[in-house]
Write a protein that holds these residues in place. Structure first.
Motif, mmCIF file in Angstrom:
data_model
loop_
_atom_site.group_PDB
_atom_site.id
_atom_site.type_symbol
_atom_site.label_atom_id
_atom_site.label_comp_id
_atom_site.label_asym_id
_atom_site.label_seq_id
_atom_site.Cartn_x
_atom_site.Cartn_y
_atom_site.Cartn_z
ATOM 1 N N ALA A 117 0.835 -1.214 0.000
ATOM 2 C CA ALA A 117 0.000 0.000 0.000
ATOM 3 C C ALA A 117 0.863 1.255 0.000
ATOM 4 O O ALA A 117 0.521 2.258 -0.630
ATOM 5 C CB ALA A 117 -0.923 -0.010 1.212
ATOM 6 N N GLU B 216 -6.800 -8.227 4.952
ATOM 7 C CA GLU B 216 -7.992 -7.719 5.646
ATOM 8 C C GLU B 216 -7.626 -7.133 7.012
ATOM 9 O O GLU B 216 -8.082 -6.052 7.374
ATOM 10 C CB GLU B 216 -9.031 -8.828 5.802
ATOM 11 N N VAL C 277 -5.491 -2.068 4.767
ATOM 12 C CA VAL C 277 -4.940 -1.136 3.780
ATOM 13 C C VAL C 277 -5.674 -1.253 2.446
ATOM 14 O O VAL C 277 -6.386 -2.230 2.189
ATOM 15 C CB VAL C 277 -3.418 -1.377 3.553
ATOM 16 N N ASP C 278 -5.466 -0.232 1.610
ATOM 17 C CA ASP C 278 -6.153 -0.162 0.333
ATOM 18 C C ASP C 278 -5.207 -0.628 -0.780
ATOM 19 O O ASP C 278 -4.376 0.143 -1.261
ATOM 20 C CB ASP C 278 -6.577 1.298 0.106
ATOM 21 N N VAL C 279 -5.290 -1.916 -1.139
ATOM 22 C CA VAL C 279 -4.491 -2.454 -2.260
ATOM 23 C C VAL C 279 -5.449 -3.207 -3.179
ATOM 24 O O VAL C 279 -6.556 -3.555 -2.762
ATOM 25 C CB VAL C 279 -3.390 -3.444 -1.771
ATOM 26 N N ASP C 280 -5.033 -3.419 -4.437
ATOM 27 C CA ASP C 280 -5.849 -4.235 -5.346
ATOM 28 C C ASP C 280 -5.481 -5.695 -5.161
ATOM 29 O O ASP C 280 -4.291 -6.038 -5.202
ATOM 30 C CB ASP C 280 -5.572 -3.863 -6.808
ATOM 31 N N ASN D 160 -0.070 -2.547 -5.643
ATOM 32 C CA ASN D 160 -0.195 -1.154 -5.233
ATOM 33 C C ASN D 160 -1.145 -0.431 -6.198
ATOM 34 O O ASN D 160 -1.105 -0.676 -7.399
ATOM 35 C CB ASN D 160 1.199 -0.506 -5.247
ATOM 36 N N LYS D 161 -1.993 0.460 -5.665
ATOM 37 C CA LYS D 161 -3.011 1.146 -6.487
ATOM 38 C C LYS D 161 -2.387 2.016 -7.573
ATOM 39 O O LYS D 161 -3.029 2.280 -8.581
ATOM 40 C CB LYS D 161 -3.866 2.037 -5.589
#
Ligand code: AMP
Length: 284
Positions: free
Chosen positions: A61, A76, A80-83, A187-188
């Motif tokens: 992330a 989870e 964090v915000d990852v694809d 990573n986004k």
């Protein structure tokens, strides 16, 4: 800094071996020298970074790595915000709330006011919130399963694969909080999306090849519909004519764990020359 894509994989344990063998079979070959944290890949713009499995989501992330192989449970828990690009078909487990075999607890709501030991405090907290229960969380990094017998907790939230650890500790599952497996995360803002796509396609080829065998057999044309029902294939079977026009030959992908059953059923409808071949790699 280079333009190489950085893939973070676990530095030790079963998941490390698994990630290494998947990447190697996908033609992403590397050698880890001593306890080095980095390895370069031959003829492919990739660097491998060896990390703690539970650090991989947050480092992905934050952009320290572009791709990572880790457990979806850890993704989870980290929040964090990852694809999540793909599931790797291994490391299946569930996160379960467990109590002593003889405990008189039958629902999550009954945990109110009790002590729960876990390495997954965030997932556990959101589960408790859903059940309007508050519990004292004993946050640990491992050996959670012995905490009830140590007198530290009344219940635990832990990963369960076969259930043998639970049985050995005389615990039972009250309920599951989630099902998880090993995943490839991204990573986004990954700068090199083209190479990331190629890596994903390569891994898909290996995963499908590991899951399926190629089955070839001859069958009478008037039994072909039945044969196709037994082996419908990944998309559809390839049918070729034989010299004897009453017969045809079939090539079809079958899940490895279903091959033996399929062979028996095919024999029963008169199929012959049934051959199983392992698939080393594929693109479908
Ligand atoms: P089992 O006895 O097969 O149910 O496995 C349970 C033990 O293995 C627990 O201590 C878990 O923490 C650990 N475990 C099971 N599956 C996984 C997984 N996918 N990732 C990490 N640890 C796991």
């Amino acid at each position: 800094m280079t333009n190489n894509i950085r893939i973070g994989i676990p530095s030790k344990g079963r998941l490390s071996e698994l990630a290494t063998s998947l990447l190697n079979d996908a033609g992403i070959k590397f050698k880890r020298r001593d306890r080095s944290l980095f390895a370069l890949v031959n003829q492919f713009p990739v660097e491998i970074i060896f990390l703690r499995t539970d650090d991989i989501p947050v480092l992905c992330a934050e952009g320290a790595i572009d791709l990572g192989i880790t457990g979806s449970d850890l993704v989870e828990e980290s929040g964090v915000d990852v694809d999540v690009r793909m599931q790797l078909g291994v490391g299946h487990c569930r996160l379960s709330l467990c109590v002593p075999e003889d405990a008189k607890i039958e629902s999550g709501a009954q945990l109110d006011g009790l002590r729960i030991a876990t390495s997954f405090p965030n997932v556990t907290r959101s589960f408790l919130k859903k059940h309007n229960a508050t519990a004292h969380l004993v946050e640990l990094s491992g050996s959670v399963e012995v905490m009830i017998s140590l007198g530290v907790a009344d219940a635990i939230v832990d990963l369960v694969e076969t259930g043998s650890t639970l049985a050995a500790n005389r615990l039972r599952v009250l309920t599951d909080l989630g099902n998880y497996e090993t995943v490839l995360i991204q990573n986004k803002n990954c700068a090199n999306a083209e190479v990331a796509d190629r890596i994903q396609r390569r891994l898909e080829g290996v995963i499908i090849a590991r899951e399926y065998s190629l089955l070839e057999y001859n069958v009478k044309r008037d039994r072909l519909a039945e044969a196709e029902e037994i082996t419908p294939g990944f998309k559809s079977p390839t049918i070729n004519a034989l010299e004897d026009q009453q017969w045809c030959s079939v090539r079809v992908m079958v899940r490895r764990k279903e091959v033996i059953n399929a062979m028996e059923k095919l024999e029963l409808i008169g199929a012959s020359a049934i051959l199983e071949t392992e698939i080393a790699n594929c693109r479908l």
